[in-house]
Scaffold this active site. Structure first.
Site, PDB file in Angstrom:
ATOM      1  N   GLY A  64       1.378  -3.823   5.450  1.00  0.00           N
ATOM      2  CA  GLY A  64       2.044  -5.092   6.071  1.00  0.00           C
ATOM      3  C   GLY A  64       0.687  -6.009   6.855  1.00  0.00           C
ATOM      4  N   LYS A  83       5.409  -9.462 -19.496  1.00  0.00           N
ATOM      5  CA  LYS A  83       5.050  -8.014 -19.864  1.00  0.00           C
ATOM      6  C   LYS A  83       3.740  -8.128 -20.468  1.00  0.00           C
ATOM      7  CE  LYS A  83       6.908  -5.753 -18.201  1.00  0.00           C
ATOM      8  NZ  LYS A  83       8.059  -6.051 -17.152  1.00  0.00           N
ATOM      9  N   HIS A 114       9.888 -31.215 -25.750  1.00  0.00           N
ATOM     10  CA  HIS A 114       9.573 -32.129 -24.449  1.00  0.00           C
ATOM     11  C   HIS A 114       8.201 -31.879 -23.958  1.00  0.00           C
ATOM     12  CE1 HIS A 114      13.687 -33.357 -24.381  1.00  0.00           C
ATOM     13  NE2 HIS A 114      13.909 -32.099 -24.498  1.00  0.00           N
ATOM     14  N   LYS A 160       2.817  -2.138  -7.559  1.00  0.00           N
ATOM     15  CA  LYS A 160       4.205  -1.967  -7.978  1.00  0.00           C
ATOM     16  C   LYS A 160       5.362  -2.562  -7.349  1.00  0.00           C
ATOM     17  CE  LYS A 160       7.711   0.228 -10.707  1.00  0.00           C
ATOM     18  NZ  LYS A 160       7.845  -0.516 -11.716  1.00  0.00           N
ATOM     19  N   ARG A 197       1.144   2.119  -6.174  1.00  0.00           N
ATOM     20  CA  ARG A 197       1.315   0.965  -4.900  1.00  0.00           C
ATOM     21  C   ARG A 197       0.176   0.003  -4.747  1.00  0.00           C
ATOM     22  NH1 ARG A 197       6.502   1.413  -1.672  1.00  0.00           N
ATOM     23  NH2 ARG A 197       5.229  -0.061  -0.185  1.00  0.00           N
ATOM     24  N   GLU A 231       0.630  -9.669 -17.893  1.00  0.00           N
ATOM     25  CA  GLU A 231       0.606  -8.538 -17.004  1.00  0.00           C
ATOM     26  C   GLU A 231      -0.239  -7.413 -17.214  1.00  0.00           C
ATOM     27  OE1 GLU A 231       3.587  -6.758 -14.442  1.00  0.00           O
ATOM     28  OE2 GLU A 231       4.934  -6.654 -16.152  1.00  0.00           O
ATOM     29  N   CYS A 241       0.814  -1.302   0.074  1.00  0.00           N
ATOM     30  CA  CYS A 241      -0.049   0.004   0.032  1.00  0.00           C
ATOM     31  C   CYS A 241       0.914   1.437  -0.179  1.00  0.00           C
ATOM     32  CB  CYS A 241      -0.960   0.044   1.348  1.00  0.00           C
ATOM     33  SG  CYS A 241      -1.813  -1.583   1.615  1.00  0.00           S
ATOM     34  N   GLU A 247      10.760 -12.410 -19.819  1.00  0.00           N
ATOM     35  CA  GLU A 247      10.394 -10.935 -19.534  1.00  0.00           C
ATOM     36  C   GLU A 247       9.197 -10.564 -20.458  1.00  0.00           C
ATOM     37  OE1 GLU A 247      10.396  -9.024 -17.168  1.00  0.00           O
ATOM     38  OE2 GLU A 247      10.274  -7.220 -18.144  1.00  0.00           O
TER      39      GLU A 247
HETATM   40  O1  M6R Z   1      11.224  -3.559  -6.936  1.00  0.00           O
HETATM   41  P1  M6R Z   1      11.325  -5.099  -7.618  1.00  0.00           P
HETATM   42  O2  M6R Z   1      12.375  -4.976  -8.681  1.00  0.00           O
HETATM   43  O3  M6R Z   1      12.279  -5.899  -6.603  1.00  0.00           O
HETATM   44  O4  M6R Z   1      10.221  -5.790  -7.790  1.00  0.00           O
HETATM   45  C1  M6R Z   1      10.262  -7.071  -8.192  1.00  0.00           C
HETATM   46  C2  M6R Z   1       9.090  -7.591  -9.169  1.00  0.00           C
HETATM   47  O5  M6R Z   1       7.724  -7.040  -8.288  1.00  0.00           O
HETATM   48  C3  M6R Z   1       9.017  -6.517 -10.416  1.00  0.00           C
HETATM   49  O6  M6R Z   1      10.319  -6.651 -10.985  1.00  0.00           O
HETATM   50  C4  M6R Z   1       7.573  -7.028 -11.132  1.00  0.00           C
HETATM   51  O7  M6R Z   1       7.908  -8.272 -11.677  1.00  0.00           O
HETATM   52  C5  M6R Z   1       7.407  -6.135 -12.401  1.00  0.00           C
HETATM   53  N1  M6R Z   1       7.171  -4.398 -11.819  1.00  0.00           N
HETATM   54  C6  M6R Z   1       6.862  -6.437 -13.427  1.00  0.00           C
HETATM   55  O8  M6R Z   1       6.718  -5.645 -14.415  1.00  0.00           O
END
Ligand code: M6R
Length: 616
Positions: free
Chosen positions: A104, A493, A512, A611, A27, A496, A2, A489
């Protein structure tokens, strides 16, 4: 996960809190709320709403908030209790003597709730957070001041927490606490005002002088004073630092979305990161913040890279760099798996964590495991002062500026550049690289910002290729060698942002099992660079085409054989094989972006996501 913002000072708090919440919306965006403390003696005014900040703005329009110089705000990513007005933060106890926001999970909340209910406390929400408000209320009633009450309430909680509270008993005061890795509490020092926030994004419009609460630390702010303390009651001495981050990087500028802006910022972000870590003439590495980790580069016998999500994919590219450039055994691990596996490691292993936020709970817990094992640690991080940089023995900073799109883009490419620089430095101190090779690698990396910039001139042309994915349900992304992390990756992308089911696979796995999926309705994105495994990918593409599968190939400019073989292709410039990931990810970022746009998805705030992941 949050977002938290708090203000106390000479200005009106409400507009500052609401602007802060908009800056923090990445957030979490299930619900939002603010609490304002009007002048002495009056009760706090609380406004909260399910949904995005716009809903809260609407609600406040109906019931204008009172003038107040102190307040707290919160944007929520729901853990306990569905997104609803009642479950939105801030929360109070039975009366209005204390108001809190929280990030938390109160792991013992069921027992605490039963205990508090047994003493007559009535609950208004389903949240775990509300138990903290009732605990604070009891401590205030027992005569503690707000700081002491926070310390006493925290002692009853299990789990990790960032908590911020105010009370009409202490006008003009806000208290914050951090326990564990549920996210940061950053203190912003203004002129005649002080702020607290979960992130820098909400503070930068007001100040660049900040301090980060350490684990088990408390802070009490008023307009002109700040006091720090340990949870054990000891006084703590915290020195603020002045950041060089530019508040303008928090704006969308001329772009519709943060993500498009951040994709387009990659040439500058790469140039800033590379410029911060090396010079080309003369070719020299300047990883100045390796600190106590530096001597370990020479001593260790292996490297273990950890991260989550996009940062884990950057770590996978980094494994190539440590093996190929430094000739050092290297492994990668998902931080959330690593931390529970009782991994076998010690001072012979250099643990390299990758995290743009520096606050991801799984990464931090993995780092704690590594520290307990005696392993030296370096973190690759985009957030100065964040928790990973405090736990690690040394840091390699990326200079991507704030990243606000939930989907990481520029922090992926800058993390790769930083890992390349760290692998070069490791090779140099271990005598595994000649001066000529070092100079060549430095020149090659320094050329990448311009190359990526040229690629982005074709944003719209690449985006047009996404039309074929507008109605598809599934996509396979295939890669080998250094292109495998890019396939993973690219798939991340795509899923998500556009909610299309996308799988990233090592191309060698196809026969496989996954090839059974292929038919005319199951498209594949195949990454076929110039690396040594190109011919293997050619075979994969042929096998898919032979089964009526449709292939969009990402190929090197001039690779006519592959262009002819695939149904469609996107070209990337020819760059040295180890740097291909930096070029190959660009079209995949744009493809995911354009697919999401075509499907009408919310690009900066994909559903269910936040994020920074600060709860398990
Ligand atoms: O802040 P971080 O790089 O540790 O975050 C890790 C993942 O939550 C973050 O890379 C997430 O997979 C991406 N925002 C997805 O695009």
């Amino acid at each position: 996960m949050c977002g938290i913002i708090a203000y106390t000072g000479s200005r009106q708090a409400a507009p500052i809190l609401l602007a802060g919440l908009r800056d923090l919306e990445y957030r979490g965006y299930d619900s939002a709320g603010v609490a304002l403390l009007p002048e002495a003696g009056s009760e706090p005014a609380v406004a909260k709403r399910r949904g995005k900040i716009a809903e809260l703005d609407g609600a406040i329009g109906e019931h204008a908030l009172p003038a107040a110089h102190t307040g707290i705000g919160h944007t929520r990513w729901a853990t306990h209790g569905s997104p609803s007005d009642a479950n939105a933060h801030p929360h109070t106890g039975c009366g209005s003597d204390v108001v809190i926001v929280h990030n938390g999970i109160v792991e013992n909340y069921a027992a605490l709730r039963a205990e508090l209910a047994g003493r007559g406390h009535a609950f208004d929400s389903e949240t775990d957070t509300e138990t903290i408000a009732h605990l604070l209320e009891e401590r205030l009633d027992a005569g503690s001041d707000l700081l002491a009450a926070m310390r006493e309430a925290c002692a009853r909680l299990t789990g990790s927490h960032a908590i911020v509270a105010l009370s009409p008993r202490e006008p003009g005061i806000v208290v914050g606490a951090r326990i564990g890795n549920a996210g940061g509490v950053v203190v912003g020092y203004g002129k005649g005002e002080m702020l607290l926030s979960s992130d820098l994004a909400a503070l930068l419009p007001h100040t660049r002088e900040v301090a980060f609460l350490a684990d088990r630390q408390l802070v009490r702010i008023s307009g002109d004073r700040v006091d720090y303390a340990g949870l054990d009651g000891s006084a703590a001495d915290v020195v603020p630092r002045t950041l060089s981050l530019d508040p303008a990087s928090a704006d969308k500028g001329a772009y519709d979305t943060y993500m498009r802006k951040e994709i387009m910022e990659q040439p500058a972000a790469l140039a800033d990161t590379i410029g911060g870590l090396m010079t080309v003439e003369p070719p020299r590495l300047s990883l100045d913040d390796l600190g106590e980790a530096r001597p370990w580069l020479e001593r260790v016998e292996r490297v273990l890279l950890v991260g989550m999500g996009t940062s884990l994919h950057a770590a996978m590219v980094g494994r190539w760099y440590f093996e190929q450039i430094a000739r050092l055994p290297a492994d990668i691990d998902n931080a959330s798996e690593f931390r529970y596996r009782e991994p076998v490691l010690g001072p012979e292993t250099l643990v390299v964590s990758v995290s743009q936020s520096g606050e991801t709970v799984d990464v931090l817990e993995a780092m704690n495991v590594a520290r307990a094992s005696g392993a030296p640690q370096i973190t690759i991080c985009n957030t100065p002062g964040s928790q990973t940089t405090r736990v690690a023995d040394g840091t390699v900073h990326t200079y991507a500026g704030l990243e606000r799109g939930v989907a990481s883009t520029k922090t992926f490419t800058t993390s790769i550049a930083a890992l390349f620089a760290l692998a070069l430095e490791t090779a140099r101190v271990r005598g595994r690289i000649s001066e000529d090779d070092l100079a060549r690698h430095v020149r090659d990396l320094a050329a990448m910002p311009e190359i990526v910039g040229r690629q982005l001139e074709s944003f719209d042309a690449i985006a047009a290729a996404a039309e074929r994915f507008r109605t598809t349900d599934h996509i396979l992304f295939l890669g080998r060698g250094p292109a495998l992390p890019i396939a993973l990756e690219g798939a991340l992308k795509m899923k998500e942002l556009s909610y299309v089911h996308a799988e990233g696979y090592a191309a060698g796995e196809m026969k496989h099992g996954p090839i059974a999926l292929i038919d005319s309705g199951f498209p594949t994105v195949a990454l076929a660079g110039q690396h040594a495994l190109r011919s293997k990918i050619v075979s994969n593409i042929e096998q898919i085409r032979a089964r009526d599968g449709e292939v969009l190939a990402v190929v090197t400019e001039g690779d006519d054989e592959l262009i002819a073989l695939a149904n469609e292709s996107l070209t990337v410039p020819s760059v040295p094989a180890l740097l291909e990931p930096l070029a190959a990810i660009v079209p995949l970022q744009v493809l995911a972006y354009a697919t999401a746009e075509a499907r009408g998805c919310n690009i900066d705030q994909p559903r269910n996501l936040a994020k920074t992941v600060t709860v398990e």
